[in-house]
Design a protein around this motif. Structure first.
Motif, short mmCIF file in Angstrom:
data_model
loop_
_atom_site.label_atom_id
_atom_site.label_comp_id
_atom_site.label_asym_id
_atom_site.label_seq_id
_atom_site.Cartn_x
_atom_site.Cartn_y
_atom_site.Cartn_z
N MET A 5 0.84 -1.20 0.00
CA MET A 5 0.00 0.00 0.00
C MET A 5 0.88 1.26 0.00
O MET A 5 0.58 2.22 -0.71
CB MET A 5 -0.96 -0.01 1.18
CG MET A 5 -2.01 -1.13 1.06
SD MET A 5 -3.49 -0.82 2.08
CE MET A 5 -2.77 -0.88 3.71
N ARG A 37 0.56 3.85 -3.15
CA ARG A 37 0.21 5.25 -2.91
C ARG A 37 1.33 6.19 -3.32
O ARG A 37 1.08 7.29 -3.80
CB ARG A 37 -0.06 5.46 -1.42
CG ARG A 37 -1.51 5.23 -1.05
CD ARG A 37 -1.78 5.72 0.35
NE ARG A 37 -0.98 4.99 1.29
CZ ARG A 37 -1.47 4.10 2.16
NH1 ARG A 37 -2.76 3.87 2.22
NH2 ARG A 37 -0.68 3.49 2.98
N PHE A 66 -6.41 -1.04 -1.72
CA PHE A 66 -6.40 -0.41 -0.39
C PHE A 66 -7.57 -0.79 0.51
O PHE A 66 -7.47 -0.68 1.72
CB PHE A 66 -6.41 1.12 -0.55
CG PHE A 66 -5.23 1.62 -1.31
CD1 PHE A 66 -4.00 1.67 -0.70
CD2 PHE A 66 -5.33 1.99 -2.64
CE1 PHE A 66 -2.88 2.11 -1.41
CE2 PHE A 66 -4.23 2.43 -3.35
CZ PHE A 66 -3.00 2.48 -2.73
N ASP A 67 -8.68 -1.18 -0.10
CA ASP A 67 -9.91 -1.32 0.66
C ASP A 67 -10.23 -2.81 0.82
O ASP A 67 -10.64 -3.48 -0.13
CB ASP A 67 -11.03 -0.60 -0.11
CG ASP A 67 -12.35 -0.62 0.63
OD1 ASP A 67 -12.51 -1.41 1.58
OD2 ASP A 67 -13.24 0.16 0.24
N ALA A 68 -10.03 -3.31 2.05
CA ALA A 68 -10.21 -4.73 2.31
C ALA A 68 -11.66 -5.16 2.22
O ALA A 68 -11.97 -6.35 2.24
CB ALA A 68 -9.64 -5.09 3.69
N THR A 69 -12.58 -4.20 2.13
CA THR A 69 -13.99 -4.56 2.03
C THR A 69 -14.44 -4.59 0.57
O THR A 69 -15.61 -4.84 0.29
CB THR A 69 -14.88 -3.53 2.78
OG1 THR A 69 -14.84 -2.27 2.08
CG2 THR A 69 -14.38 -3.31 4.20
N ARG A 119 -6.79 -7.64 -0.41
CA ARG A 119 -6.41 -6.49 -1.22
C ARG A 119 -5.50 -6.98 -2.34
O ARG A 119 -4.49 -7.64 -2.08
CB ARG A 119 -5.70 -5.46 -0.34
CG ARG A 119 -6.68 -4.62 0.47
CD ARG A 119 -6.00 -3.88 1.60
NE ARG A 119 -5.95 -4.71 2.81
CZ ARG A 119 -5.52 -4.28 3.99
NH1 ARG A 119 -5.09 -3.04 4.12
NH2 ARG A 119 -5.52 -5.08 5.03
N GLY A 127 -12.08 3.97 0.11
CA GLY A 127 -11.77 3.55 1.48
C GLY A 127 -10.36 3.00 1.58
O GLY A 127 -9.83 2.48 0.61
N VAL A 128 -9.77 3.16 2.75
CA VAL A 128 -8.43 2.62 3.00
C VAL A 128 -8.46 1.84 4.30
O VAL A 128 -8.84 2.38 5.35
CB VAL A 128 -7.38 3.76 3.10
CG1 VAL A 128 -6.02 3.19 3.51
CG2 VAL A 128 -7.26 4.51 1.78
N THR A 129 -8.06 0.59 4.24
CA THR A 129 -7.99 -0.23 5.45
C THR A 129 -6.62 0.00 6.10
O THR A 129 -5.59 -0.11 5.45
CB THR A 129 -8.19 -1.70 5.09
OG1 THR A 129 -9.39 -1.82 4.31
CG2 THR A 129 -8.30 -2.56 6.34
N THR A 154 -11.56 0.29 8.09
CA THR A 154 -11.50 0.87 6.75
C THR A 154 -12.07 2.29 6.82
O THR A 154 -13.24 2.48 7.14
CB THR A 154 -12.29 0.01 5.76
OG1 THR A 154 -11.69 -1.30 5.71
CG2 THR A 154 -12.27 0.61 4.35
N ARG A 184 -13.28 5.83 5.51
CA ARG A 184 -13.90 6.53 4.38
C ARG A 184 -14.18 7.97 4.80
O ARG A 184 -14.04 8.30 5.97
CB ARG A 184 -15.18 5.83 3.95
CG ARG A 184 -14.94 4.45 3.38
CD ARG A 184 -16.23 3.81 2.85
NE ARG A 184 -15.93 2.54 2.22
CZ ARG A 184 -15.69 1.42 2.88
NH1 ARG A 184 -15.74 1.40 4.20
NH2 ARG A 184 -15.39 0.31 2.22
#
Lengths: 344, 344, 344
Positions: free
Chosen positions: B218, B222, B232-235, B242, C209-211, C284, C286
């Motif tokens: 990450m 970035r 970046f977003d684990a969801t 990711r 979003g960023v985890t 995460t 946002r």
């Protein structure tokens, strides 16, 4: 014929051999910023150009341990790729500050060889020097490592065990040109205690702790171009753990020691050092120090203080070092003996 | 009316369209330091001003892949935000070194369009150029991606599939002005093998491995201002993983290839590239190379070597690439075809 | 006698006291590179020297939040080491850009004191100023924290609650000397919407979003020399969690807000701020924004926009802030009220 570097084995070293290590490195404010991100480093002299100028230097030098790590990192492919153990340090001295823009390279001279009685390994002593772009030495130290033999049948070399100073003599410390602590700003440095306030035998619990993450120690170790695989490859050890570069623990302990020794601005000598136990991700590193000696220097307002700096994954306030058997306690990670420079 | 960037969909591209990508970026020694922290990068030319000067350059350029990543990162919001797949690279050439202090921006021209038969997606080919503050091109490459349509009913554009060179012709490689390897220091470079020592067809196992951490990929992604959310977003994915930016694997493989190809100092062309399988945190990345071709250049002492660089999460010494079905083996992460410059 | 810094307790503060915080810090392109690696920061003015020059500045300043974090970090050992809670911010203004090469230090004046009725804690208000090497103020803000008493029996000081502006008056915003958005390049900035396109009351979902990873927030927090142990020591809290520095969430939210507010190039004032709920690794993050106000400025082409910037670990598109009880919803991490500068 393989083109990768297999590293040197014990029988590849010869007394007096000088190895020019590869990959010179130009450093910048980038290395400084990363050092601040990787360690809780706050010593004012390496943090602020203005503070450094008020102390007689032309600008803030890079942290003394950045110099050490860069110099050390270059030696890894030649000295410790096949090392079984990193046995010790001696006669380490910082000889000249490293400034942003400098280009550093390293060379090592083999000063001792001793095959072990098992015939499979031997100990190699090297004196390593870091040099800047003008060929001036920025630091030097002796390190000895236990290295595997490629061929157990290879004949043993004549045993030469170098005679090394137990402690760098205070008179031999090199003070950076111009360093002057006579107008030192204790408030900006973050600590009111000066050289005279520390007593030989005094112990300082540095209180704070940092829990180590895999990403951080790998970033740090790569930054010094130290690419020994044990630090990076989780499949390398049977337990799936990555061994943390011993220098990462040195820098962490030194940075933590700010809290209680904020005025020990520069490290001038490395008398001895032992990586007492391995450090792994998830360990919480703490530090304590003991004042071993004090000495005056010829530079205005500058005193020298000899410190034992201990990193532990246990309670730093317990000041644990060795057990009754004389061995390091299992929670002790590092036992470092160094001279630092401080305002008197 | 939403103010956020939804990205371009297939029907938003027109043949010949030139997209000026946003957010120019000034680079410094900070990007170099981070590159060394993120990857085991040790090629001497990008590490040392002194080494670079001895090779005829004014200073150490930033690593060629820093240039690539910065240029590529800027294209993401316009080219691949709605991409289903990154299909390939071709005709990539480095045209001019990037130096600390340069400001880089990117622009892309649409050179091909082909709607897929399912009517829901299409393939877009773009030729991207990175430009410095003087408007000089620092690199260029063709990339093609599969992009979703916003509206499946939107009419298909005329199909244009650009004719792309399978390999950049060696005669078309751009050698940095002044580059001269006739006084090359092989010892400082860390490797004795020169251009003449590599044979077409030869394979090199780069031996070392690096286990990837979430924080590291990450940080890297970035750093290039590539903000595609899958990284970046684990969801974002159902499996909570990711996806690692393909360029992270490219840089990791290139850096690992130092061990066996330390003298392949600069990357001059990107002939082709496939991200064969996705890479995730926890994977241990290894690399192997195959010499595909060799060519002379007009620059003194400088040879060109065409390399297949393969990243794998398996055993790099097994040299696995594709199965009997012609498909990439599941452990293969990257198959890159490039030209590098080496002392003859 | 302990030599470590125990931090100040409530009874150690006196009205009117000025604390010069320790450890000045010289910043460089290294801090900028790290900022780009730690956050998805893409505002063009802080990214590109060329873009900044086209906007009337001499070069790209460091991100305004770098200035904030450096100034704030220095205050931690004196202000918040024994803080129970970080209660609020007010009257924050950026007064002068911070450039690579600047040396920053901080000082704080105690402007309010109020012992809590439990007798065990009190609230301290400080006005903190960041100063560069020329002694010029680069920013200032008021912060108030709840601090423990060392001795519950210590007498309460006279209560002084400072009168603070609810919002920095638009007329009091300081526009960097020379800033001129009249030839602003919207394409290079990455966003076509200008000051006139934003309506008071409008809400913007920043979508991405960023985890968060432990290694990243620790790198960031150390970079600012903020060494409060709750952020680093996993053994400090009973639940084994490391509390993420609130400023890390501020920077993450600000960077995420690029997507929808890319032209809000500079932060000019911090009107108020609440760290609504703690943030931990694995969350995460946002962000969403609400336009609270707009104002003209005297600088050519420069408008001011007052924004509520909310960070959430929930769905940013739901625009959740507070529940019916007037308390922040549990997923809200940050509620920041600031003025930014934008092309009209």
């Amino acid at each position: 014929m393989t083109k990768t570097n297999p590293g040197r084995f014990f029988e590849d070293y010869r007394m007096g051999q000088v190895i020019r290590h590869a990959v010179p490195r130009t450093v910048s404010g980038g290395e400084r910023a990363l050092y601040h991100a990787l360690y809780p480093a706050r010593h004012a002299l390496a943090s602020s150009d203005e503070f450094a100028r008020a102390c007689g230097l032309k600008a803030a030098p890079l942290d003394d341990l950045i110099a050490f790590h860069v110099v050390f990192g270059k030696t890894v492919p030649d000295i410790s790729l096949n090392a079984v153990a990193n046995l010790g340090y001696a006669e380490g001295r910082w000889l000249r500050p490293v400034w942003p823009g400098d280009t550093i390279r390293s060379e090592s001279e083999v000063i001792g060889l001793k095959q072990n009685s098992n015939g499979k390994t031997g100990v190699v002593w090297v004196r390593t020097r870091g040099l800047n772009q003008s060929g001036e030495a920025v630091m030097e130290y002796v390190r000895w490592v236990m290295v595997r033999k490629r061929d157990p049948e290879a004949p043993a070399p004549e045993t030469v065990v170098p005679k090394l100073a137990e402690v760098v003599d205070a008179a031999g410390l090199v003070i950076p040109e111009g360093l002057n602590f006579s107008k030192y700003d204790f408030e900006l440095a973050g600590e009111s205690h000066r050289w005279g306030d520390y007593a030989i035998g005094e112990r300082i619990d540095h209180v704070d702790g940092v829990t180590i993450e895999e990403a951080e120690h790998m970033l740090a170790t790569r930054l010094w171009q130290n690419t020994a695989k044990v630090h990076f490859d989780a499949t390398n050890r049977e337990d799936g753990k990555r061994l943390i570069y011993g220098g990462h623990v040195i820098s962490m302990a030194r940075a933590l020691s700010f809290n209680g020794l904020a005025n020990a601005q520069m490290v001038a000598a490395l008398n001895a050092g032992a990586h007492a136990n391995p450090c792994f991700s998830g360990d919480t590193v703490r530090a304590w120090s003991e004042v071993l000696d004090k000495a005056e220097t010829a530079a205005p307002g500058v005193g020298a203080i000899r410190l034992r700096l201990v990193a532990t994954k246990g309670d730093s306030g317990a000041f644990v070092l060795k057990g009754e058997d004389g061995k390091y306690a299992p929670e002790v990670l590092l036992d470092l003996d160094c001279w630092a420079l401080m305002p008197v």
